[in-house]
Design an enzyme around this catalytic site. Sequence first.
Site, PDB file in Angstrom:
ATOM      1  NE  ARG A  30      22.237   7.278 -58.074  1.00 58.47           N
ATOM      2  CZ  ARG A  30      21.449   7.344 -57.005  1.00 58.47           C
ATOM      3  NH1 ARG A  30      21.856   6.862 -55.861  1.00 58.47           N
ATOM      4  NH2 ARG A  30      20.278   7.909 -57.083  1.00 58.47           N
ATOM      5  NE  ARG A  34      25.554   7.779 -51.026  1.00 58.43           N
ATOM      6  CZ  ARG A  34      24.384   7.570 -50.447  1.00 58.43           C
ATOM      7  NH1 ARG A  34      24.142   8.068 -49.256  1.00 58.43           N
ATOM      8  NH2 ARG A  34      23.473   6.843 -51.035  1.00 58.43           N
ATOM      9  NE  ARG A  43      28.541  14.756 -52.201  1.00 55.20           N
ATOM     10  CZ  ARG A  43      28.070  15.729 -51.441  1.00 55.20           C
ATOM     11  NH1 ARG A  43      28.801  16.799 -51.217  1.00 55.20           N
ATOM     12  NH2 ARG A  43      26.871  15.642 -50.885  1.00 55.20           N
ATOM     13  CG  ASP A  79      20.584  13.696 -58.570  1.00 59.74           C
ATOM     14  OD1 ASP A  79      21.033  12.646 -58.085  1.00 59.74           O
ATOM     15  OD2 ASP A  79      19.381  14.005 -58.500  1.00 59.74           O
ATOM     16  CE1 TYR A 154      12.870  11.534 -55.036  1.00 55.12           C
ATOM     17  CE2 TYR A 154      13.244  11.181 -57.378  1.00 55.12           C
ATOM     18  CZ  TYR A 154      13.425  10.798 -56.061  1.00 55.12           C
ATOM     19  OH  TYR A 154      14.154   9.681 -55.772  1.00 55.12           O
TER      20      TYR A 154
HETATM   21  O1  CP3 Z   1      27.229   7.093 -61.272  1.00 54.98           O
HETATM   22  C1  CP3 Z   1      26.131   7.524 -61.676  1.00 54.98           C
HETATM   23  O2  CP3 Z   1      25.133   6.813 -61.854  1.00 54.98           O
HETATM   24  C2  CP3 Z   1      26.051   8.976 -62.092  1.00 54.98           C
HETATM   25  C3  CP3 Z   1      25.452   9.889 -61.294  1.00 54.98           C
HETATM   26  C4  CP3 Z   1      24.002   9.806 -60.819  1.00 54.98           C
HETATM   27  C5  CP3 Z   1      23.637  10.256 -59.532  1.00 54.98           C
HETATM   28  N1  CP3 Z   1      22.282  10.251 -59.433  1.00 54.98           N
HETATM   29  C6  CP3 Z   1      24.598  10.643 -58.511  1.00 54.98           C
HETATM   30  C7  CP3 Z   1      24.167  10.719 -57.101  1.00 54.98           C
HETATM   31  C8  CP3 Z   1      22.824   9.460 -61.491  1.00 54.98           C
HETATM   32  C9  CP3 Z   1      22.662   8.877 -62.868  1.00 54.98           C
HETATM   33  C10 CP3 Z   1      21.746   9.763 -60.603  1.00 54.98           C
HETATM   34  C11 CP3 Z   1      20.340   9.596 -60.971  1.00 54.98           C
HETATM   35  C12 CP3 Z   1      19.328   9.640 -59.916  1.00 54.98           C
HETATM   36  N2  CP3 Z   1      19.215  10.507 -58.870  1.00 54.98           N
HETATM   37  C13 CP3 Z   1      18.187   8.803 -59.898  1.00 54.98           C
HETATM   38  C14 CP3 Z   1      17.896   7.746 -60.920  1.00 54.98           C
HETATM   39  C15 CP3 Z   1      18.711   6.542 -60.636  1.00 54.98           C
HETATM   40  C16 CP3 Z   1      18.192   5.683 -59.545  1.00 54.98           C
HETATM   41  O3  CP3 Z   1      18.969   5.427 -58.608  1.00 54.98           O
HETATM   42  O4  CP3 Z   1      17.046   5.246 -59.622  1.00 54.98           O
HETATM   43  C17 CP3 Z   1      17.421   9.148 -58.781  1.00 54.98           C
HETATM   44  C18 CP3 Z   1      16.130   8.492 -58.344  1.00 54.98           C
HETATM   45  C19 CP3 Z   1      18.076  10.248 -58.141  1.00 54.98           C
HETATM   46  C20 CP3 Z   1      17.649  10.998 -56.945  1.00 54.98           C
HETATM   47  C21 CP3 Z   1      18.661  10.842 -55.876  1.00 54.98           C
HETATM   48  N3  CP3 Z   1      19.829  11.582 -55.803  1.00 54.98           N
HETATM   49  C22 CP3 Z   1      18.694   9.895 -54.818  1.00 54.98           C
HETATM   50  C23 CP3 Z   1      17.612   8.884 -54.513  1.00 54.98           C
HETATM   51  C24 CP3 Z   1      19.910  10.088 -54.131  1.00 54.98           C
HETATM   52  C25 CP3 Z   1      20.472   9.288 -52.965  1.00 54.98           C
HETATM   53  C26 CP3 Z   1      20.228   9.942 -51.669  1.00 54.98           C
HETATM   54  C27 CP3 Z   1      21.077   9.314 -50.564  1.00 54.98           C
HETATM   55  O5  CP3 Z   1      21.986   9.987 -50.106  1.00 54.98           O
HETATM   56  O6  CP3 Z   1      20.801   8.145 -50.224  1.00 54.98           O
HETATM   57  C28 CP3 Z   1      20.584  11.143 -54.753  1.00 54.98           C
HETATM   58  C29 CP3 Z   1      21.910  11.653 -54.387  1.00 54.98           C
HETATM   59  C30 CP3 Z   1      23.022  11.154 -55.245  1.00 54.98           C
HETATM   60  N4  CP3 Z   1      22.970  11.159 -56.604  1.00 54.98           N
HETATM   61  C31 CP3 Z   1      24.287  10.681 -54.826  1.00 54.98           C
HETATM   62  C32 CP3 Z   1      25.019  10.431 -55.990  1.00 54.98           C
HETATM   63  C33 CP3 Z   1      26.459   9.990 -56.107  1.00 54.98           C
HETATM   64  C34 CP3 Z   1      24.786  10.603 -53.374  1.00 54.98           C
HETATM   65  C35 CP3 Z   1      25.221  12.000 -53.126  1.00 54.98           C
HETATM   66  C36 CP3 Z   1      26.115  12.286 -51.955  1.00 54.98           C
HETATM   67  O7  CP3 Z   1      25.609  12.406 -50.837  1.00 54.98           O
HETATM   68  O8  CP3 Z   1      27.322  12.505 -52.187  1.00 54.98           O
END
Ligand code: CP3
Length: 350
Positions: A30, A34, A43, A79, A154
């Site tokens: 990540r 954010r 974004r 994602d 999920y």
């Molecule tokens: O920098 C990176 O790692 C690359 C991008 C990436 C994202 N999600 C971007 C993202 C990767 C590799 C993921 C994988 C992902 N997504 C996982 C596995 C990694 C982990 O954290 O265990 C999981 C479980 C998800 C599902 C998911 N997507 C979650 C739990 C969330 C967060 C929700 C929140 O807002 O708290 C997301 C959204 C997400 N994925 C964001 C990003 C940058 C935030 C999006 C935003 O609102 O702009």
Amino acid sequence: MASGAPINNDVFLRACRGLPVDRVPVWFMRQAGRSLPEYHKMRGEGSMLETIARPEVATEITLQPVRRYGVDAAILYSDIVVPTHAIGFGVDIVPGVGPVVEYPFREARDLDRLRPLDPETDTPHVLETVRNLVAELDVPLIAFAGAPFTMASYLVEGGPSRTHALTKRLMHGEPDLWIALLDRLADLAIASIGSQLDAGASAFQLFDSWAGALAPDEYRQFVLPASQRIFAELGGRGDGVPGIHFGVGTGELLELLAKAGADVVGVDWRVHLDDARERLGPDVAVQGNLDPAAVLAPWSVVAERAIDVLDRNAGQPGHVFNLGHGVLPETDPETLERVVELVHGYKATP
Ligand code: CP3
């Protein structure tokens, strides 16, 4: 593999393969997202899935942390729900919540909603982003997908879950349907990662973030075969692309994560890295494992904790420095800059 700019910095790939390196490579799960003000600027509003679908924006967001931190690998801004979204399962990402599914997976006929992914027509924007990135980057690009168990959670729960109760009910109550579901999800991961590698990515990570909810026997019986097939098929491409297998709370599953076929096992902060290495043996590399919440502490604490991680690896080859889970949104980017500097400057005491 698609041709791009040459990868001038291959220290990450060397560490994944267990080869000697002149410094420990580092990237952060990540790292794009954010915690970066430049991310918020790019974004804007709306669903994250729309942002991912704009290759020029997704390319820039992927590059932001590489420029700012000087990390040794980039991870595609995308994602884990992108493939299931692309085949029309009905999933969105709600800010502050995560993936949310309108009609969760409940019965055998829901399998029909999980058709195979055709990356060229279903996710052309992802492939365009990968090609853009490979042309620009001088560090390796990491492809990724969600692992079958974490994706199943999920889809079955309909959103994030603390107990994974409905998921486990399906797993134990209807094992044949469970196996069929995980098979479909393994196919999606293989197609998605395979297409990112074809477009030029040079390593991949399978995120089984929530596998730590399972006991080892459950993992072995109900999850390992599907994840094993992913590593076997991607390994069978014959291009020697290293595969990383990551989960949270998986201290009791480390050997099984390796057994799935990973070259590198991700370790969260609950296990000392030297203990993890002892459990995994010499043939597997490790990635981790600074506590992402510890990064919010004063610098002297962060430095001490980062050095502890490095000291526990004791200069052995096959260590990729990372956090134990993703960067928290509250993280000060300046602290991560300093962590990269510290890791790059570290020399193990012989
Ligand atoms: O920098 C990176 O790692 C690359 C991008 C990436 C994202 N999600 C971007 C993202 C990767 C590799 C993921 C994988 C992902 N997504 C996982 C596995 C990694 C982990 O954290 O265990 C999981 C479980 C998800 C599902 C998911 N997507 C979650 C739990 C969330 C967060 C929700 C929140 O807002 O708290 C997301 C959204 C997400 N994925 C964001 C990003 C940058 C935030 C999006 C935003 O609102 O702009």
